[in-house]
Design an enzyme around this catalytic site. Sequence first.
Site, PDB file in Angstrom:
ATOM      1  N   GLY A 266       0.812  -1.215   0.000  1.00 57.45           N
ATOM      2  CA  GLY A 266       0.000   0.000   0.000  1.00 57.45           C
ATOM      3  C   GLY A 266       0.842   1.259   0.000  1.00 57.45           C
ATOM      4  N   ALA A 267       1.766   1.337   0.944  1.00 55.75           N
ATOM      5  CA  ALA A 267       2.592   2.534   1.058  1.00 55.75           C
ATOM      6  C   ALA A 267       3.737   2.262   2.015  1.00 55.75           C
ATOM      7  CB  ALA A 267       1.766   3.699   1.589  1.00 55.75           C
ATOM      8  N   ASN A 270       9.075   5.636   4.658  1.00 58.16           N
ATOM      9  CA  ASN A 270      10.445   6.164   4.617  1.00 58.16           C
ATOM     10  C   ASN A 270      10.513   7.545   5.274  1.00 58.16           C
ATOM     11  OD1 ASN A 270      10.973   4.013   2.625  1.00 58.16           O
ATOM     12  ND2 ASN A 270       9.693   5.314   1.336  1.00 58.16           N
ATOM     13  N   GLU A 303       0.975   5.850   7.575  1.00 58.16           N
ATOM     14  CA  GLU A 303       2.385   6.109   7.240  1.00 58.16           C
ATOM     15  C   GLU A 303       2.909   7.295   8.038  1.00 58.16           C
ATOM     16  OE1 GLU A 303       3.524   3.667   5.801  1.00 58.16           O
ATOM     17  OE2 GLU A 303       1.653   2.895   4.966  1.00 58.16           O
ATOM     18  N   GLU A 325       4.011  -2.253  13.391  1.00 59.21           N
ATOM     19  CA  GLU A 325       2.804  -2.367  12.571  1.00 59.21           C
ATOM     20  C   GLU A 325       1.523  -2.507  13.397  1.00 59.21           C
ATOM     21  OE1 GLU A 325       2.874  -1.335   9.800  1.00 59.21           O
ATOM     22  OE2 GLU A 325       4.936  -1.600   9.111  1.00 59.21           O
TER      23      GLU A 325
END
Length: 882
Positions: A266-267, A270, A303, A325
């Site tokens: 998904g994404a 970083n 994110e 997560e």
Amino acid sequence: MTSLSPPKETFLADYRVPDYLIDTVHLHFELGASDTHVRSVLSMRKNHQGLGGDCVLDGEHLELLSVKVDGQQLQGNEYQRTDKSLILSDLPDKFELEIETRIEPDKNTALEGLYHSGSLLCTQCEAEGFRRITYYLDRPDVMAVFTVSIVADKEQWPIMLANGNMEDQGQFDDGRHWTRWHDPHPKPSYLFALVAGDLYRQQDHFTTMSGREVSLQVYVDHENSHKCDHALTSLKQSMLWDEETYGREYDLDVFMIVAVNDFNMGAMENKGLNIFNSSCVLASPETATDADYHRIQGIVGHEYFHNWSGNRVTCRDWFQLSLKEGFTVLRDQQFSAAMNSEAVQRIDDVNQLRTMQFAEDAGPMAHPVRPASFIEISNFYTVTIYEKGAEVVGMIKTIVGDEGFRKGTDLYFDRHDGQAVTTDDFIKAIEDANDIALGQFKLWYSQAGTPELKLRGHYDVINHTYSLHVEQSCPQTPDELDKQAFHIPLAVGLLDEQGLPLLLQLEGEERAYKDFTRVLTLNESSQTFTFINIESEPVPSLLRGFSAPVKLDIPRSNTELEFLMANDSDSFNRWDAGQTLLINTLLALVNNVQLQQPLNIHKGLIEQFSTLLTSRKMDPALVAKMLTLPSENYLAAQMTVADVDAIHAARQFLKNSLARGLKQEFSDVYKQQNSTGKYQFNSDDMAKRSLKNLCLSYLVATDDPMQTQRCLKQMKQSDNMTDTISGLVALANQVGPEGEHALRAFYEQWKDDRLVVDKWLTVQAQSSLPDTLIRIKGLMKHPAFNIKNPNNVRALIGQFCRNNPINFHAKDGSGYQFLVEQIIILNKLNPQVASRMLGAFNSWRQYDASRQELMKKALNDIASQKDLSPDVYEVVTKYLAD
Ligand code: PHE
Ligand code: ZN
């Protein structure tokens, strides 16, 4: 069976601290599509906690050009190389290591490391992709400060980004330009990112709680310049929410999001430079559905929240993946609940957990939230790590309360800022901040499997007590450990005959509990809780808000379920009672289908639904949820032997019966909810659209040709993708020319928008019509489909195999054979995607003997391939293990 020796398994128990550390990294990239040159300068030192010895750097698919230690070029005999590493010996305590490598981004179809997506160059390094860029200590407990310079042709790559703040930029005379980026926060290599290409930039800004200005930037393909607003709004909402809810402030001058079309997940979080699958950023009313808007908001949040839960405090090793997560999913769920409807959010989250994660826990890949071993870490980005991990952290929050949880997370972030830590460290911080012991609770991290609670209530007429007897157990999982009793928070309430809440006072307590819901602590395999001063037999409301990821075994009559559905003050439990009622009805129908007996449903159910539809007391979104039938996959999981055909027939029958029985109501509500205003993404409008489109799906099930017209009209008048796609789905599942025609027109209109084209693929992949597989095979050759693009693969192959049970499980095995062929191709191109597709066989032992036989053969066909990637190897071997 397989021709290669099995790939190596890694064990948590073998963890050792790194022998060497890296303080700073200077990376220099000379970018080219087919040829990229990387120079890496590392200031390194021996770790005195380590064992000393050789320095083993990870590296794969690299051409090594040169190695220098303290400026001295090493000769070929002064180092060792394997296909996975570079080994240096006799090193001083402190030294500078300089490595030059060459890589070929345009040959990279695995989409790990540096790769091409359209005309962009981008990176994906989690979990172990950095080693495809240069030799490095590619493990999360090695944290370094990165400085990155990029040189490339200015016309082809006008935008060049990396983590952190941009320090400087300039031009050369030969048409090339350069930028230099510096990220002051030490980070592991998996958070490194680089992007280059010709991109459109949309900017905004945010003032943090301490008054710092942050520039927010979203980069997309020029053609998508009108699709950035929603992501930017979501980002600002996330930044504010994290300050208010967790006290977390952003820590760089710039926060960037880049959309790429080719992405395995998904994404990715970083540092300062999030890279997103374009499907998880881009939105406009005409092209994105409410579900897309909602998902984008949640993922942008997710994110962003990683900046603290993942980046500032990261994982010691990949066994700790759920540390970042699970916690971050909980945070994004809380955020979404705050931005939209809390009740609907909880229902969606639990529904996803029960359909996907419970199946994983019951299957051959079952693993604990903190696994004990893996072959390929990419296989462990699972619903167990993410969704069950979030439930586990959510239970901690329930146990210590909201304030206690905040105290705990404050201590955790404060204590471990800049460190790479473990789930035990997380628990320790919560324990210390709240002065409690969570020793038994930690079993949730080490034991796999979904616990089952057997609950039996008994009302004592003479003593006016109600006792609740609870037995917990956990089924065996492939790790074969004996399960110990979990610490389970069980939220309960009691209702009287009128549906009013009762005061809750346990035997031995001086007064009743302050709330009508209280959390019972289960920590033994068998326990009894006795409530006193209960004047008449109560109806228990159990596991309110789904306070723990467990299954319940409690005998309940339809009358009791209907009562809870109408009266429970806990909206989750109202929905859940309705679902249980539907499941009971459906399983009874399945039984009748199997026995070839006439099918019928009891009147009470239609009456219940009628009341729901007409009462107008409830949020329309909740009504829509309550009227949504459980999926065929979820029903399959409730049977000892799943009967694909009978389930489909039973569900169709129930849908048609409800549709015919309530046709007028559905039609009235459809009109009522059909607003004419312009599209807006907000809870109220979304709720209305969801109920309206649910009504539409029932109306179409009446087989009345007028309803086909209604779909066409809705599509024609629609200004948004939610309404358009609902019409299209209804038509595509009908026999007749209208569906064909609508599909053709839809493609003509949207063929230049790849995200909408993916929806077009999905609608066809999910169609229950019998010629679906033939159609899919045709679509694989269509210009709209490219097997190298993971979104295409998921939209067509993935949706067919996972969400079209009646066709995927065709009796002749054609669906299975189709998937085998695709996996064999994908195994070479993109092992991560191949392995995900293989997940469609997860529950293969749940089906009848002849389907099991066919699926076993399919799995053996895969297992006997030469050159299986570790990804596919691990999953297929575990599926086939006895
Ligand atoms: N860490 C990412 C997330 O959960 C997921 C991801 C994993 C993306 C691996 C790419 C590769 O937000
Ligand atoms: Zn994440």
